[in-house]
Write an enzyme that holds these catalytic residues in place. Structure first.
Site, PDB file in Angstrom:
ATOM      1  N   HIS A 104      43.222 -49.629 -27.795  1.00 53.34           N
ATOM      2  CA  HIS A 104      44.672 -49.512 -27.602  1.00 53.34           C
ATOM      3  C   HIS A 104      45.465 -49.869 -28.853  1.00 53.34           C
ATOM      4  CE1 HIS A 104      44.523 -48.805 -23.196  1.00 53.34           C
ATOM      5  NE2 HIS A 104      43.313 -49.268 -23.420  1.00 53.34           N
ATOM      6  N   GLY A 144      27.415 -40.741 -38.497  1.00 49.40           N
ATOM      7  CA  GLY A 144      27.843 -41.134 -39.836  1.00 49.40           C
ATOM      8  C   GLY A 144      29.316 -41.451 -39.979  1.00 49.40           C
ATOM      9  N   SER A 181      34.017 -56.105 -14.902  1.00 44.41           N
ATOM     10  CA  SER A 181      34.741 -55.155 -15.739  1.00 44.41           C
ATOM     11  C   SER A 181      36.238 -55.465 -15.718  1.00 44.41           C
ATOM     12  CB  SER A 181      34.491 -53.744 -15.232  1.00 44.41           C
ATOM     13  OG  SER A 181      35.412 -52.844 -15.826  1.00 44.41           O
ATOM     14  N   GLY A 182      36.937 -55.012 -16.739  1.00 45.97           N
ATOM     15  CA  GLY A 182      38.386 -55.155 -16.774  1.00 45.97           C
ATOM     16  C   GLY A 182      39.125 -53.984 -16.127  1.00 45.97           C
ATOM     17  N   HIS A 183      38.353 -53.044 -15.589  1.00 48.28           N
ATOM     18  CA  HIS A 183      38.949 -51.851 -14.986  1.00 48.28           C
ATOM     19  C   HIS A 183      38.671 -51.839 -13.486  1.00 48.28           C
ATOM     20  CE1 HIS A 183      39.456 -50.186 -19.055  1.00 48.28           C
ATOM     21  NE2 HIS A 183      38.299 -50.781 -19.281  1.00 48.28           N
ATOM     22  N   ASP A 222      32.905 -43.487 -38.875  1.00 48.83           N
ATOM     23  CA  ASP A 222      33.157 -44.859 -38.454  1.00 48.83           C
ATOM     24  C   ASP A 222      33.950 -44.909 -37.152  1.00 48.83           C
ATOM     25  OD1 ASP A 222      31.862 -45.978 -40.733  1.00 48.83           O
ATOM     26  OD2 ASP A 222      33.595 -45.383 -41.928  1.00 48.83           O
ATOM     27  N   HIS A 279      43.384 -54.745 -27.094  1.00 46.84           N
ATOM     28  CA  HIS A 279      42.026 -54.246 -27.334  1.00 46.84           C
ATOM     29  C   HIS A 279      42.032 -53.060 -28.309  1.00 46.84           C
ATOM     30  CE1 HIS A 279      40.282 -56.112 -23.396  1.00 46.84           C
ATOM     31  NE2 HIS A 279      40.434 -56.985 -24.371  1.00 46.84           N
ATOM     32  N   ASP A 333      45.064 -45.658 -15.857  1.00 44.06           N
ATOM     33  CA  ASP A 333      43.663 -45.916 -16.206  1.00 44.06           C
ATOM     34  C   ASP A 333      42.719 -45.365 -15.125  1.00 44.06           C
ATOM     35  OD1 ASP A 333      41.243 -47.109 -16.956  1.00 44.06           O
ATOM     36  OD2 ASP A 333      41.864 -49.162 -16.457  1.00 44.06           O
ATOM     37  N   ASP A 357      45.278 -50.478 -19.373  1.00 41.79           N
ATOM     38  CA  ASP A 357      44.056 -50.852 -18.651  1.00 41.79           C
ATOM     39  C   ASP A 357      44.421 -51.802 -17.524  1.00 41.79           C
ATOM     40  OD1 ASP A 357      42.675 -49.349 -20.415  1.00 41.79           O
ATOM     41  OD2 ASP A 357      41.697 -51.005 -21.465  1.00 41.79           O
ATOM     42  N   HIS A 384      44.098 -57.697 -16.656  1.00 38.00           N
ATOM     43  CA  HIS A 384      43.012 -57.083 -17.411  1.00 38.00           C
ATOM     44  C   HIS A 384      42.166 -58.251 -17.924  1.00 38.00           C
ATOM     45  CE1 HIS A 384      40.879 -54.054 -19.545  1.00 38.00           C
ATOM     46  NE2 HIS A 384      41.375 -54.308 -20.739  1.00 38.00           N
TER      47      HIS A 384
END
Lengths: 580, 580
Positions: free
Chosen positions: A99, A69, A388-390, A71, A96, A217, A185, A163
């Site tokens: 961040h 419930g 992935s960006g990682h 946000d 992002h 990261d 990241d 990234h």
């Protein structure tokens, strides 16, 4: 390899409770991860040296199963709120939401510090700020990756990192004992497991530096080898766009801006029109165009309403919703509620994304809906349409080799991920006693540049959540109630009792929602009424001296016990006794 | 390759509603998947020829996000309940819950048909039946894989298949037009992408048969290539058990019985003691020992209470809970509530399982808890410690080549998986018009052995669920209420009104649970009271003619509207008006 990294004992934690945290000693570099080290998201770390506090990133996290419930979850900035005057600036590594997402909720509370970041990130922050009309405007100072600035008593430098969004950067805080390096990241651009020349060039900045501590990261370090480089994804998408003979729908995160830019470029190259279906995607592409990160002819992008004027094989639709988000473009296409797009068996849909943990069911439903209409679906399982960006383990190892930190504090990830990263750091040569795996709010100190400790102090780390219009600390009771209600429902029982006789005025009322049987089961209903009458009249047998609160409690207990026994369900029972 | 497989239009479905389904014509083979073709789980299919109905499997499915608060989802057996006298038998392919779980709930409703299955599966069904003391005993007739039996007017044959539990088998129903072949769950034992001799031997049964229709597992056909063969997993586990110098904890499904058997064998081979921590695991190993599938010395398995008498390097603990299940052994170890097991940094934990979609968060939490205590964790990401029991695309292709069916109806999986499997079947030579992708309840008919159609009829397919002590058809309203309650909570408002004056007797009561602010926010509480008073007194301004139901509705509306505006939350509002 087995290591024991420092962790604070529960005794230490207990000691910490309530005691105010003194300022760091003159020979100390203090590092406090305020979010992002027990989860993926809400990344924020404070570095405090002498009279200066530097903030690294300010993200938020989307809700979890554990927090129904709500946000968003914010980093707890209690520590910073009490030390506003020491804050020299907020440094944002990239645009992002994990961040930058916290900025509109947090900035004001910590005295609206100046935000230092690169051009694109700055624009993304400003654009987002427009959705928070009541907020004070943010003060953004644009920096370049090779720049250095003096703030308080320290120099801050930046360096470019790879990234999935342009203008990503790492941050270097120069201290008397060496640099504190924060990567944000990060992954590497590689070819056959070898980083590209550009990566070598970027990391040259560390060649002659003395790095005191690396904050890095950890998201994918548990994955072996190298991640798929984004260039491979571009090549795959280029081939798919080139070969496609029907309408092509490519779904991805709006935040994968580099990939979006490439796709628009490929579309133009192969003479296709691009429909951008998704507000966040349109916004991001507009920002990128505004600052020249992407160039395309005005007629390359066509409005979704005008799509019908082009033959299907000339159309490439960029859509949001690859995670199965109920209201995004792709979901509406899937459940046939999209205003302009109806699928045909000649359509191809590329899901250019992985599935975020927790979204599996939603994505499955999306794929079922899409394939039910005959469209062909390409996913990253069978084709390199996503990366992935990682970085994976070997990328992290390479980065450690370039940076050569004396101390190491892993960031960005669940505890397990941090622990795997700590093991890797030790294998790369950081002595185990120089590694601390932090929790949110851990007060980590490097003393005289010689020794790292997780102190007995703990910065405030209660969950701060955004729910509707308010920001508040989460209530465990509330979460527990919601979880129970979502499984068992509730039941209100209303008894009107005569204040003189202690007898019920009429048959008691029972109202239930989310609880199974009552409505359809007259027997159970009647028996429950009997239980209510018995309980209330027992409690009220001496009407003058009766304790109404105790009567309510007894009533709730009796009804709950009876319903459990009869149905094996535990609805929340609300007893209402009206004495008249 | 683009294909359009048959799907029934919504117009056809509408037509179907309500009309009774006539018996199949004399020249028809009717196939009705009752579960398992729109999900993973609750597998059950009926094959009807002339006067005979044969049932293939009877599983259940664990609850979904879409069905909060329920325990299991059953196949809807409405079609069979109306045709009990035609049922000749129930054939169970293997002992996993998605194939046997429905039996205790369903058997009685369909007239307790005789169950035909192999030895181990039969024992697993009987063992499970013990938990349902009130049920009539099931009648099990043990069969062997090479056996054939005559039932009604048809001969039924069996064949052995590779899965993760011993005694898995496929089922062949001989009809006048050829065989209906049902694989159950299936993968292949392979070496370097080549099926072993034993697989060739098993599939020789199809060499001279005429297969009319193949009904086959589709779970992993969307995965390219070959799955990791279980033999690779055994080799990895053997090496880990051999090499381990500390205590070893291996967590897996109790249903992965073949692997459990191997692990116990390796432990004994390397002189380790085995602790079996988990009731389902213990039960399964006991059953396996009972029928000679596993042999071990009595002192190889030691009770968890006696563990301390052995040095750690001699101990192998088999634990349940690799999916993060809150009450399983591994979770209790993780959160330090296990009675006998406390982790040490020298412990190694092997998670010999993949993560079932939907369990990602729970498994992450488990890994965090375990690694926080210093244990080393080995997962299937970095090491071959797990393999699926379902074959990938190339395995499915090989099976299609052996079986050479004329018609194809994919089974076991979400629609997307079935669709991918249908595409593969077409590539393997089944004409697209000979393929039907069914839904639960689809009435598929093969006419004269020449033509397959998804008829306009639909067998009952409403969701049947087990919740607490009852089995019922699911109520959409109930599920919607639970979802809302789990996010927004509820709010009961109680107004006592004077029946003569229409004025409130006293200040209204507000009770809320799962809804955020009311308790802490006196202002909002006071304003809500005002709204209540206003609404009720407005409704009751002519007390004699006032409509109490309408007054309640207005009250709920006013309060809900006000709370939404002030909090952006939508609690369920329950209005209680007591007129005295």
């Amino acid at each position: 390899m087995r290591l024991e990294h420092q962790t604070s004992s529960s005794a230490q934690r207990a000691r910490a409770t309530g005691s105010p945290i003194p300022p760091p000693a003159a020979d100390v570099v203090r590092i406090i991860p305020l979010g992002g080290v027990e989860e993926i998201g809400r990344n924020m770390t404070a570095v405090e040296v002498g009279n200066d506090i530097y903030i690294l990133d300010c993200g938020f996290q989307f809700k979890e199963e554990e927090t129904p419930g709500i946000d968003y979850i914010l980093p707890n900035t209690g520590y910073l709120e009490e030390r506003r005057d020491k804050i020299r600036g907020m440094f944002i590594s990239h645009g992002h939401l994990d961040h930058i997402g916290g900025i509109p909720y947090v900035s004001d509370r910590i005295g609206n510090p100046t935000i230092y970041t690169r051009k694109l990130t700055g624009l993304m922050i400003k654009k987002r700020q427009e959705e928070f009309a009541g907020n004070a405007p943010v003060n953004i100072r644009e920096v370049e990756k090779d720049e250095s600035i003096k703030l308080g008593n320290h120099t801050i430098r930046f360096f470019g990192v790879t990234h999935t969004v342009p203008d990503s950067m790492g941050i270097i805080i120069e201290t008397a004992w060496g640099d504190v390096v924060y990567t944000g990241d990060i992954k590497l651009d590689t070819e056959n497991g070898v980083p590209t020349e550009e990566e070598f060039r970027e990391f040259e900045v560390f060649r002659n530096r003395k790095v005191l501590c690396l904050l890095m990261d950890s998201t994918n370090v548990w994955q072996p080898g190298f991640s798929i480089p984004e260039r491979t994804v571009y090549a795959t998408l280029e081939r798919i766009i080139h070969d496609s003979h029907g309408r092509l729908i490519i779904a991805m995160f709006a935040s994968h801006l580099e990939r979006l830019i490439r796709v628009v470029h490929f579309a133009e190259k192969f003479g296709k029109k691009v429909v951008i279906d998704g507000r966040s995607m349109r916004t991001n592409i507009e920002i990128a165009r505004e600052i020249g990160l992407i160039k395309y002819k005005d007629d390359t992008v066509v409005a979704v309403e005008n799509m019908a004027s082009y033959p299907p094989e000339k159309l490439l639709i960029l859509a949001t919703g690859a995670q199965g988000d109920e209201f995004a473009s792709l979901a509406r296409i899937g459940n046939k509620s999209h205003k302009h797009i109806r699928l045909q068996p000649t359509d191809t849909i590329v899901l250019s994304s992985s599935v975020i943990p927790g979204n599996e069911r939603a994505v499955q439903k999306l794929k079922d809906n899409l394939s039910r209409q005959g469209a062909h679906i390409i996913t990253y399982y069978a084709s390199d349409v996503h990366a992935s960006g990682h970085g994976n383990r070997e990328e992290a190892a390479w980065i450690h080799k370039q940076v050569k930190p004396k101390f190491f504090v892993p960031q960005h990830g669940y505890h397990y991920m941090l622990r795997v990263h700590a093991d890797l750091a030790a294998e790369m040569g950081v002595p185990p006693q120089n590694i601390v795996i932090p929790d949110n709010g851990s007060v980590v100190e490097i003393v005289k540049g010689e020794k790292i400790v997780k102190t007995a102090h703990k910065a405030p780390s209660e969950l701060r959540v955004v729910e509707g219009l308010t920001v508040s600390e989460i209530s465990d009771v509330l979460m527990r109630d919601r979880k129970a209600l979502g499984q068992e429902g509730f039941c209100v029982v209303v008894a009107t009792v005569d204040r003189r006789s202690g007898r019920l005025h009429k048959s008691p009322d029972i109202i239930s929602r989310g609880f199974v049987y009552l409505r359809d089961n007259k027997d159970l209903m009647d028996q429950t009424r009997l239980i209510i009458r018995k309980s209330v009249e027992q409690s009220m047998r001496n009407p003058r001296s009766a304790d109404l609160d105790a009567a309510r409690e007894d009533l709730a207990d009796s009804v709950a016990r009876f319903l459990l026994q009869r149905t094996m369900k535990r609805p929340i029972v609300i007893p209402v006794i009206v004495s008249v």
